[in-house]
Scaffold this motif. Structure first.
Motif, PDB file in Angstrom:
ATOM      1  N   ARG A   1       4.744  31.602 -13.522  1.00 26.95           N
ATOM      2  CA  ARG A   1       6.069  31.847 -14.095  1.00 26.95           C
ATOM      3  C   ARG A   1       6.950  30.601 -13.992  1.00 26.95           C
ATOM      4  NH1 ARG A   1       7.316  37.983 -11.805  1.00 26.95           N
ATOM      5  NH2 ARG A   1       6.087  39.076 -13.389  1.00 26.95           N
ATOM      6  N   PHE A   2       6.900  29.963 -12.825  1.00 32.05           N
ATOM      7  CA  PHE A   2       7.722  28.773 -12.603  1.00 32.05           C
ATOM      8  C   PHE A   2       7.302  27.641 -13.536  1.00 32.05           C
ATOM      9  CE2 PHE A   2       8.524  24.730 -10.437  1.00 32.05           C
ATOM     10  CZ  PHE A   2       9.880  24.837 -10.187  1.00 32.05           C
ATOM     11  N   LYS A   3       5.983  27.436 -13.648  1.00 31.25           N
ATOM     12  CA  LYS A   3       5.479  26.323 -14.466  1.00 31.25           C
ATOM     13  C   LYS A   3       5.886  26.480 -15.931  1.00 31.25           C
ATOM     14  CE  LYS A   3       1.241  23.911 -15.767  1.00 31.25           C
ATOM     15  NZ  LYS A   3      -0.232  23.845 -15.620  1.00 31.25           N
TER      16      LYS A   3
ATOM     17  N   ALA B   1       7.561  15.868  -4.201  1.00 34.65           N
ATOM     18  CA  ALA B   1       8.153  16.843  -5.128  1.00 34.65           C
ATOM     19  C   ALA B   1       8.914  16.129  -6.236  1.00 34.65           C
ATOM     20  CB  ALA B   1       9.077  17.790  -4.364  1.00 34.65           C
ATOM     21  N   TRP B   2       9.679  15.106  -5.892  1.00 34.13           N
ATOM     22  CA  TRP B   2      10.399  14.312  -6.899  1.00 34.13           C
ATOM     23  C   TRP B   2       9.405  13.528  -7.755  1.00 34.13           C
ATOM     24  CZ3 TRP B   2      12.563  15.944  -2.497  1.00 34.13           C
ATOM     25  CH2 TRP B   2      13.895  16.374  -2.547  1.00 34.13           C
ATOM     26  N   ALA B   3       8.322  13.064  -7.130  1.00 33.78           N
ATOM     27  CA  ALA B   3       7.286  12.336  -7.868  1.00 33.78           C
ATOM     28  C   ALA B   3       6.639  13.236  -8.915  1.00 33.78           C
ATOM     29  CB  ALA B   3       6.233  11.805  -6.896  1.00 33.78           C
TER      30      ALA B   3
ATOM     31  N   TYR C   1      10.276  18.893 -19.398  1.00 31.80           N
ATOM     32  CA  TYR C   1      10.036  19.596 -18.140  1.00 31.80           C
ATOM     33  C   TYR C   1      11.341  19.677 -17.364  1.00 31.80           C
ATOM     34  CZ  TYR C   1       7.993  20.918 -13.676  1.00 31.80           C
ATOM     35  OH  TYR C   1       7.685  21.571 -12.513  1.00 31.80           O
ATOM     36  N   HIS C   2      11.665  20.867 -16.835  1.00 31.53           N
ATOM     37  CA  HIS C   2      12.962  21.088 -16.203  1.00 31.53           C
ATOM     38  C   HIS C   2      12.855  21.502 -14.735  1.00 31.53           C
ATOM     39  CE1 HIS C   2      14.544  21.121 -20.337  1.00 31.53           C
ATOM     40  NE2 HIS C   2      13.494  21.857 -20.617  1.00 31.53           N
ATOM     41  N   GLY C   3      11.704  21.261 -14.132  1.00 33.49           N
ATOM     42  CA  GLY C   3      11.525  21.658 -12.737  1.00 33.49           C
ATOM     43  C   GLY C   3      12.475  20.933 -11.802  1.00 33.49           C
TER      44      GLY C   3
ATOM     45  N   ALA D   1      13.196  22.883  -5.347  1.00 30.22           N
ATOM     46  CA  ALA D   1      12.450  24.140  -5.434  1.00 30.22           C
ATOM     47  C   ALA D   1      10.968  23.897  -5.177  1.00 30.22           C
ATOM     48  CB  ALA D   1      12.658  24.783  -6.803  1.00 30.22           C
ATOM     49  N   ILE D   2      10.432  22.805  -5.733  1.00 31.33           N
ATOM     50  CA  ILE D   2       9.029  22.455  -5.514  1.00 31.33           C
ATOM     51  C   ILE D   2       8.790  22.113  -4.053  1.00 31.33           C
ATOM     52  CG2 ILE D   2       7.216  20.788  -6.097  1.00 31.33           C
ATOM     53  CD1 ILE D   2       8.531  20.591  -8.884  1.00 31.33           C
ATOM     54  N   LEU D   3       9.718  21.333  -3.468  1.00 30.22           N
ATOM     55  CA  LEU D   3       9.590  20.952  -2.059  1.00 30.22           C
ATOM     56  C   LEU D   3       9.622  22.181  -1.158  1.00 30.22           C
ATOM     57  CD1 LEU D   3       9.440  18.696   0.065  1.00 30.22           C
ATOM     58  CD2 LEU D   3      11.942  18.649   0.053  1.00 30.22           C
ATOM     59  N   LYS D   4      10.510  23.130  -1.457  1.00 30.23           N
ATOM     60  CA  LYS D   4      10.602  24.340  -0.653  1.00 30.23           C
ATOM     61  C   LYS D   4       9.287  25.117  -0.691  1.00 30.23           C
ATOM     62  CE  LYS D   4      13.154  27.759  -2.123  1.00 30.23           C
ATOM     63  NZ  LYS D   4      14.333  28.591  -2.479  1.00 30.23           N
ATOM     64  N   GLY D   5       8.695  25.227  -1.875  1.00 30.92           N
ATOM     65  CA  GLY D   5       7.406  25.908  -2.001  1.00 30.92           C
ATOM     66  C   GLY D   5       6.316  25.216  -1.206  1.00 30.92           C
ATOM     67  N   ARG D   6       6.311  23.883  -1.249  1.00 37.52           N
ATOM     68  CA  ARG D   6       5.300  23.128  -0.502  1.00 37.52           C
ATOM     69  C   ARG D   6       5.492  23.252   0.995  1.00 37.52           C
ATOM     70  NH1 ARG D   6       4.462  17.566  -4.085  1.00 37.52           N
ATOM     71  NH2 ARG D   6       3.479  18.622  -5.861  1.00 37.52           N
TER      72      ARG D   6
END
Length: 199
Positions: free
Chosen positions: A92-94, A17-19, A40-42, A46-51
Motif C-alpha cells: 500500500r505504501f509503495k 532512508a533518504w538515499a 515518487y512521494h515517499g 516514514a521509511i526510517l521508522k519502518g526500518r
C-alpha cells in the motif's frame, strides 16, 4: 549512488532512508510514458521508522532466543503471523507513494488475501515439496497486481498457473543440464587424475 552509499555508511545506515527516496525519485522522474514522467512521494522519516521497527524486532528476537529458546520460538511464530499484514502495508505504501501525471497509484488488497498469498500458499508449497510452488507464486503475483490501481482504473494480471509451471519446468530442466555438465566435468577430471597416477 556514491553520495548515497557514503552517507549511509557514515551515518550507520540512518541516511539509507533518504538515499532510497533520492534513488527512487531519480528513476521515477527519469522514466516517461507518452511524454509524461512518473514521480515518487515517499517520506524518508516514514521509511526510517519502518526500518527501525524491523531491525528492533530482529534484535529482540535474537536476544530472546539467546536467553530462552521457547520464548524465542513464540516470538518467531508471532512474527510469522504478523508478516503478511506488514507486507500488505508495504504494498500500500509503495503504490500510494507513486504517481503518474499527478495521479496516485493505490493498492486495495485485503488482509485475508495477504494471509493467503504470503502465508497459506507458501506453507502449501513447502508441504508439497515444491510441487505447488509455481501455483503459489502465481497466486502471489495475482494478489499483487489484481489489487493495484491507477486512480480508479484497476490493474489485471491475465496469466494462469500453466505459464508459471512452464517457466518452472524450463528452469528445472536448465538446472538438471548444468548439474549433469558439472558431474561430467567431475568424472572426466577423476579419470584424467587416475590416468596420471598410472603413468
Amino acid at each position: 549512488w556514491i553520495v548515497n552509499l557514503a552517507l549511509s555508511i557514515i551515518t550507520l545506515g540512518i541516511y539509507s532512508a533518504w538515499a532510497k527516496v533520492r534513488r527512487l525519485q531519480y528513476f521515477y522522474r527519469n522514466t516517461t510514458l507518452m511524454g509524461y514522467n512518473f514521480d515518487y512521494h515517499g517520506r524518508p522519516l516514514a521509511i526510517l521508522k519502518g526500518r527501525v521497527i524491523g531491525v528492533g524486532l530482529i534484535v529482540l528476537y535474537n536476544v530472546v532466543v539467546a536467553i530462552n529458546l521457547m520464548a524465542g520460538l513464540m516470538i518467531f511464530a508471532v512474527l510469522v503471523v504478523v508478516l503478511p499484514w506488514l507486507l500488505l502495508q508495504s504494498l500500500r505504501f509503495k503504490l500510494f507513494c507513486s504517481s503518474y501525471r499527478g495521479l496516485r497509484f493505490s493498492f486495495t488488497g485485503s488482509a485475508v488475501g495477504a494471509y493467503q498469498s504470503f502465508l497459506m500458499w507458501p506453507i502449501l508449497a513447502y508441504i508439497s515439496a515444491g510441487l505447488l510452488a509455481p501455483l503459489a507464486y502465481q497466486r502471489f503475483k495475482s494478489y499483487q497486481h489484481n489489487n493495484g490501481a491507477f486512480g480508479t482504473e484497476p490493474f489485471k494480471l491475465n496469466v494462469g498457473p500453466g505459464k508459471f509451471y512452464g517457466l518452472f519446468l524450463k528452469l528445472l530442466g536448465l538446472f538438471i543440464v548444468l548439474l549433469m555438465v558439472f558431474i561430467g566435468f567431475g568424472i572426466s577430471e577423476g579419470i584424467f587424475a587416475g590416468l596420471e597416477r598410472v603413468d
